[in-house]
Scaffold this motif. Structure first.
Motif, PDB file in Angstrom:
ATOM      1  N   VAL A  75     -11.244  23.032  12.871  1.00  0.00           N
ATOM      2  CA  VAL A  75     -11.364  22.098  11.737  1.00  0.00           C
ATOM      3  C   VAL A  75     -12.467  21.094  12.076  1.00  0.00           C
ATOM      4  N   PRO A  76     -13.647  21.186  11.432  1.00  0.00           N
ATOM      5  CA  PRO A  76     -14.660  20.160  11.664  1.00  0.00           C
ATOM      6  C   PRO A  76     -14.170  18.829  11.100  1.00  0.00           C
ATOM      7  N   GLN A  77     -14.394  17.761  11.838  1.00  0.00           N
ATOM      8  CA  GLN A  77     -13.923  16.448  11.384  1.00  0.00           C
ATOM      9  C   GLN A  77     -14.968  15.388  11.666  1.00  0.00           C
ATOM     10  N   GLY A  78     -15.202  14.530  10.671  1.00  0.00           N
ATOM     11  CA  GLY A  78     -16.125  13.409  10.878  1.00  0.00           C
ATOM     12  C   GLY A  78     -15.322  12.129  10.996  1.00  0.00           C
ATOM     13  N   GLY A  79     -15.314  11.333   9.917  1.00  0.00           N
ATOM     14  CA  GLY A  79     -14.598  10.061   9.938  1.00  0.00           C
ATOM     15  C   GLY A  79     -13.141  10.178   9.563  1.00  0.00           C
ATOM     16  N   ASN A  80     -12.703  11.384   9.146  1.00  0.00           N
ATOM     17  CA  ASN A  80     -11.321  11.613   8.696  1.00  0.00           C
ATOM     18  C   ASN A  80     -10.930  10.665   7.570  1.00  0.00           C
ATOM     19  N   THR A  81     -11.863  10.416   6.679  1.00  0.00           N
ATOM     20  CA  THR A  81     -11.542   9.609   5.485  1.00  0.00           C
ATOM     21  C   THR A  81     -11.395  10.492   4.252  1.00  0.00           C
ATOM     22  N   GLY A  82     -11.525  11.803   4.442  1.00  0.00           N
ATOM     23  CA  GLY A  82     -11.370  12.730   3.322  1.00  0.00           C
ATOM     24  C   GLY A  82     -10.007  12.582   2.662  1.00  0.00           C
ATOM     25  N   LEU A  83      -9.948  12.862   1.354  1.00  0.00           N
ATOM     26  CA  LEU A  83      -8.707  12.563   0.617  1.00  0.00           C
ATOM     27  C   LEU A  83      -8.049  13.791   0.014  1.00  0.00           C
ATOM     28  N   ALA A 148     -16.769   6.928   7.066  1.00  0.00           N
ATOM     29  CA  ALA A 148     -17.243   8.220   6.546  1.00  0.00           C
ATOM     30  C   ALA A 148     -18.566   8.570   7.214  1.00  0.00           C
ATOM     31  N   THR A 149     -18.706   9.852   7.592  1.00  0.00           N
ATOM     32  CA  THR A 149     -19.894  10.256   8.347  1.00  0.00           C
ATOM     33  C   THR A 149     -20.878  11.029   7.480  1.00  0.00           C
ATOM     34  N   VAL A 150     -22.079  11.169   7.989  1.00  0.00           N
ATOM     35  CA  VAL A 150     -23.106  11.948   7.290  1.00  0.00           C
ATOM     36  C   VAL A 150     -22.616  13.387   7.130  1.00  0.00           C
ATOM     37  N   ALA A 155     -20.628  17.615   3.732  1.00  0.00           N
ATOM     38  CA  ALA A 155     -19.655  18.709   3.587  1.00  0.00           C
ATOM     39  C   ALA A 155     -18.818  18.574   2.317  1.00  0.00           C
ATOM     40  N   THR A 156     -18.591  17.337   1.868  1.00  0.00           N
ATOM     41  CA  THR A 156     -17.811  17.170   0.626  1.00  0.00           C
ATOM     42  C   THR A 156     -18.706  16.926  -0.576  1.00  0.00           C
ATOM     43  N   ASN A 157     -20.026  16.829  -0.355  1.00  0.00           N
ATOM     44  CA  ASN A 157     -20.950  16.397  -1.412  1.00  0.00           C
ATOM     45  C   ASN A 157     -20.428  15.123  -2.062  1.00  0.00           C
ATOM     46  N   VAL A 214     -20.478  24.208  10.890  1.00  0.00           N
ATOM     47  CA  VAL A 214     -20.317  22.811  11.332  1.00  0.00           C
ATOM     48  C   VAL A 214     -21.700  22.168  11.234  1.00  0.00           C
ATOM     49  N   ILE A 215     -21.821  21.204  10.331  1.00  0.00           N
ATOM     50  CA  ILE A 215     -23.098  20.507  10.160  1.00  0.00           C
ATOM     51  C   ILE A 215     -23.281  19.574  11.344  1.00  0.00           C
ATOM     52  N   THR A 216     -24.413  19.659  12.023  1.00  0.00           N
ATOM     53  CA  THR A 216     -24.633  18.808  13.195  1.00  0.00           C
ATOM     54  C   THR A 216     -25.673  17.721  12.930  1.00  0.00           C
TER      55      THR A 216
HETATM   56  P1  FAD Z   1     -13.765  14.001   7.028  1.00  0.00           P
HETATM   57  O1  FAD Z   1     -12.666  13.356   6.281  1.00  0.00           O
HETATM   58  O2  FAD Z   1     -13.734  13.978   8.494  1.00  0.00           O
HETATM   59  O3  FAD Z   1     -13.901  15.538   6.523  1.00  0.00           O
HETATM   60  C1  FAD Z   1     -13.967  15.804   5.142  1.00  0.00           C
HETATM   61  C2  FAD Z   1     -14.257  17.280   4.936  1.00  0.00           C
HETATM   62  O4  FAD Z   1     -15.565  17.582   5.435  1.00  0.00           O
HETATM   63  C3  FAD Z   1     -13.315  18.217   5.689  1.00  0.00           C
HETATM   64  O5  FAD Z   1     -13.126  19.411   4.981  1.00  0.00           O
HETATM   65  C4  FAD Z   1     -14.051  18.486   6.986  1.00  0.00           C
HETATM   66  O6  FAD Z   1     -13.683  19.702   7.567  1.00  0.00           O
HETATM   67  C5  FAD Z   1     -15.483  18.501   6.517  1.00  0.00           C
HETATM   68  N1  FAD Z   1     -16.445  18.036   7.529  1.00  0.00           N
HETATM   69  C6  FAD Z   1     -16.505  16.810   8.098  1.00  0.00           C
HETATM   70  N2  FAD Z   1     -17.552  16.730   8.938  1.00  0.00           N
HETATM   71  C7  FAD Z   1     -18.155  17.963   8.899  1.00  0.00           C
HETATM   72  C8  FAD Z   1     -19.293  18.532   9.536  1.00  0.00           C
HETATM   73  N3  FAD Z   1     -20.031  17.825  10.392  1.00  0.00           N
HETATM   74  N4  FAD Z   1     -19.605  19.826   9.266  1.00  0.00           N
HETATM   75  C9  FAD Z   1     -18.864  20.552   8.392  1.00  0.00           C
HETATM   76  N5  FAD Z   1     -17.779  20.068   7.762  1.00  0.00           N
HETATM   77  C10 FAD Z   1     -17.451  18.785   8.004  1.00  0.00           C
HETATM   78  N6  FAD Z   1     -15.410   9.975  -1.493  1.00  0.00           N
HETATM   79  C11 FAD Z   1     -16.370  10.010  -2.469  1.00  0.00           C
HETATM   80  O7  FAD Z   1     -16.964  11.062  -2.717  1.00  0.00           O
HETATM   81  N7  FAD Z   1     -16.682   8.886  -3.199  1.00  0.00           N
HETATM   82  C12 FAD Z   1     -16.085   7.691  -2.973  1.00  0.00           C
HETATM   83  O8  FAD Z   1     -16.374   6.712  -3.656  1.00  0.00           O
HETATM   84  C13 FAD Z   1     -15.125   7.611  -1.927  1.00  0.00           C
HETATM   85  N8  FAD Z   1     -14.524   6.431  -1.630  1.00  0.00           N
HETATM   86  C14 FAD Z   1     -13.584   6.392  -0.627  1.00  0.00           C
HETATM   87  C15 FAD Z   1     -12.971   5.167  -0.331  1.00  0.00           C
HETATM   88  C16 FAD Z   1     -12.016   5.093   0.677  1.00  0.00           C
HETATM   89  C17 FAD Z   1     -11.401   3.771   1.012  1.00  0.00           C
HETATM   90  C18 FAD Z   1     -11.656   6.256   1.395  1.00  0.00           C
HETATM   91  C19 FAD Z   1     -10.636   6.206   2.490  1.00  0.00           C
HETATM   92  C20 FAD Z   1     -12.251   7.479   1.098  1.00  0.00           C
HETATM   93  C21 FAD Z   1     -13.206   7.548   0.089  1.00  0.00           C
HETATM   94  N9  FAD Z   1     -13.845   8.755  -0.235  1.00  0.00           N
HETATM   95  C22 FAD Z   1     -14.797   8.805  -1.228  1.00  0.00           C
HETATM   96  C23 FAD Z   1     -13.457  10.002   0.449  1.00  0.00           C
HETATM   97  C24 FAD Z   1     -14.220  10.279   1.773  1.00  0.00           C
HETATM   98  O9  FAD Z   1     -14.751   9.085   2.301  1.00  0.00           O
HETATM   99  C25 FAD Z   1     -15.338  11.265   1.521  1.00  0.00           C
HETATM  100  O10 FAD Z   1     -14.784  12.503   1.172  1.00  0.00           O
HETATM  101  C26 FAD Z   1     -16.256  11.451   2.739  1.00  0.00           C
HETATM  102  O11 FAD Z   1     -17.281  12.348   2.391  1.00  0.00           O
HETATM  103  C27 FAD Z   1     -15.522  12.001   3.948  1.00  0.00           C
HETATM  104  O12 FAD Z   1     -16.359  11.808   5.089  1.00  0.00           O
HETATM  105  P2  FAD Z   1     -15.703  11.939   6.538  1.00  0.00           P
HETATM  106  O13 FAD Z   1     -16.784  11.874   7.550  1.00  0.00           O
HETATM  107  O14 FAD Z   1     -14.577  10.995   6.663  1.00  0.00           O
HETATM  108  O15 FAD Z   1     -15.165  13.430   6.509  1.00  0.00           O
END
Ligand code: FAD
Ligand code: MLT
Ligand code: ZN
Length: 442
Positions: A75-83, A148-150, A155-157, A214-216
């Motif tokens: 499971v690739p994970q960045g900031g784990n803020t995905g919803l 939230a990471t790049v 990955a979620t657009n 996995v996007i690096t």
């Molecule tokens: P993660 O939660 O770590 O992962 C999200 C998904 O991407 C997972 O499927 C994971 O497997 C995959 N992934 C992560 N890193 C990689 C990688 N390097 N390569 C391949 N796959 C990867 N989202 C919006 O779109 N708009 C908003 O306005 C918005 N507001 C938010 C506000 C709050 C307070 C919170 C908590 C969340 C919000 N989000 C929003 C949701 C979230 O921040 C986004 O989905 C963000 O893109 C997730 O980034 P992350 O690094 O936390 O990814």
């Protein structure tokens, strides 16, 4: 280290992972790894078989090869803020979480294209700071910007607060570097930005939710900041329908809808004063690069600090209990009628709809009020309500998945399609990468 499905331990997995990334970056203590196994809302939890924190693209590739050899899903994970539950494992002790947070380099600006290459683990705030240092800005912004990471936003657009005026992540990504399910490194970011070794991969991986690679790193386009600071205002509305007429603004970069109960919740949780002299059933936050066009008798406050009322919504709702978050897309003109029908559809639960009205992206947060932070006692009841909301979305010509992606939350409603399944099978024939997420393969 137990294997998938509780089989006998995967022999030597930990030592081979340690050889790939160094023993300090292979975590197996549940007291530590459970935070990587629990999503931001608390709705999805599973103990990772291990958490691996590679420090380079080569270490990502080595990690993937070890897991592929052992048949252990990643499971690739960045900031784990995905919803939508896509960033944490499915099932205890079955999957390795590959955390990209150490891949946080920010490269120099390429002046010609006004772009820069950023490591997948860099936060959105890191990118905003790098852009400001060179007098530019990065278009994608969201309240989770510090975590939230790049890589996660690619990955979620992710779309975010200014997608209306500046576009979603897909519009900013010029190239990606990534590791495929067999450890192959694909690189569209090194060398001159105009260079090509083949068709661009960014579009393929943007929105792939960790299921194709996995996007690096990513090459991100920066833009010029507005010539004059934008005007930000919060307008009181007699109904959400009154917001529609305000969307015809030249220079509009953001149009965010709030309803009174949500605003009262943010004020209560955040200790904020009521923003306007009187209470309104609905509110529209507008950000305009230019002079806003408003009716004469409008009740509004012009102050960039009004963003606090909007950005506080997610955290405020989380204090009520574990929400079922349905991030949906609708025709903009359908949003008022959709929102008006929600309370009857979600009864007996509470619902807080809000979000990016300008692009027709509504966040429907259904919560069992009174359950309290981190609790969702009536999960079955909430699951049933989800179905009713989905039917309402379809009745209004909407789509069930939007900027948050599909994850595991929406898989039941977003069917597999032959093209994406063929791409998934071609790039990840063993189904190693984020199995169970999104539509690509089930
Ligand atoms: P993660 O939660 O770590 O992962 C999200 C998904 O991407 C997972 O499927 C994971 O497997 C995959 N992934 C992560 N890193 C990689 C990688 N390097 N390569 C391949 N796959 C990867 N989202 C919006 O779109 N708009 C908003 O306005 C918005 N507001 C938010 C506000 C709050 C307070 C919170 C908590 C969340 C919000 N989000 C929003 C949701 C979230 O921040 C986004 O989905 C963000 O893109 C997730 O980034 P992350 O690094 O936390 O990814
Ligand atoms: C937002 O726009 O605030 C996010 O998408 C988070 C949410 O839906 O809670
Ligand atoms: Zn959003």
């Amino acid at each position: 280290m137990t294997a998938p499905d509780g089989d006998p331990p995967v022999p030597g997995l930990r030592s081979r992972l340690a050889a790939a990334v160094g023993p300090d970056h292979v975590l197996t203590d549940p007291a530590v790894t459970m935070s990587y196994g629990t999503d931001w809302t608390g709705r999805w939890r599973a103990r990772p078989l291990a958490v691996v924190r590679p420090g380079s693209t080569a270490e990502v590739a080595a990690t993937i090869r070890v897991c592929a050899d052992a048949g252990v899903p990643v499971v690739p994970q960045g900031g784990n803020t995905g919803l939508v539950g896509g960033s944490v494992p499915r099932g205890d002790g079955r999957m390795v979480v590959l955390s990209t947070r150490r891949l946080a380099t920010v490269g120099p600006l390429d002046r010609g294209t006004r772009s820069l290459v950023v490591g997948a683990g860099a936060s959105l705030s890191d990118v905003h700071r790098a852009a400001a240092r060179v007098g530019l800005r990065y278009a994608v912004d969201l309240a989770a910007r510090d975590s939230a990471t790049v890589g996660g936003t690619v990955a979620t657009n992710a779309a975010g607060l200014r997608a209306l005026g500046l576009g979603d992540t897909r519009r900013q990504v010029v190239g990606v570097e990534a590791v495929l399910a067999d450890g192959t490194v694909v690189d569209d970011v090194t060398g001159p930005p105009a260079g090509r070794d083949g068709f661009p991969l960014a579009g393929l991986l943007c929105g792939s939710e960790g299921t194709l690679a996995v996007i690096t790193a990513a090459r991100l386009r920066l833009g010029a900041p507005p010539a004059v600071p934008p005007v930000t205002l919060l307008v009181g509305l007699a109904s959400p329908a009154d917001a529609l007429a305000l969307l015809d603004q030249p220079g509009l970069t953001a149009a965010e809808l709030l309803l009174r109960p949500g605003l009262e919740l943010v004020c209560r949780v955040g200790g904020l004063p009521d923003p306007l002299p009187r209470a309104w059933p609905a509110y529209l936050l507008l950000e305009v690069e230019g002079e806003p066009v408003l009716p004469d008798d409008v009740d509004a406050v012009v102050d960039p600090r009004v963003w606090a009322y909007r950005e506080g919504m997610t955290d405020a709702i989380a204090t009520l209990g574990i929400p079922h978050k349905l991030d949906v897309a609708l025709p903009v003109d359908a949003v008022p009628a959709f929102v008006a029908e929600l309370p009857a559809v979600v009864t007996p639960f509470a619902v807080h709809p809000f979000g990016h009205l300008g692009v027709g992206n509504v966040h429907v947060n259904v919560v069992d009020v009174g359950s309290g932070p981190g609790r969702d006692p009536d999960r079955a009841g909430l699951d049933a309500v989800d179905e009713r909301v989905v039917r309402l979305v379809h009745r209004h010509g909407g789509a069930v998945a939007a900027e948050h992606g599909i994850g595991v939350a929406k898989v039941q409603w977003v069917g597999p399609d032959p093209v994406r399944t063929r791409l998934k099978r071609a790039l990840d024939p063993a189904g190693l990468l984020n199995p169970g997420v999104a539509t690509s393969m089930r």
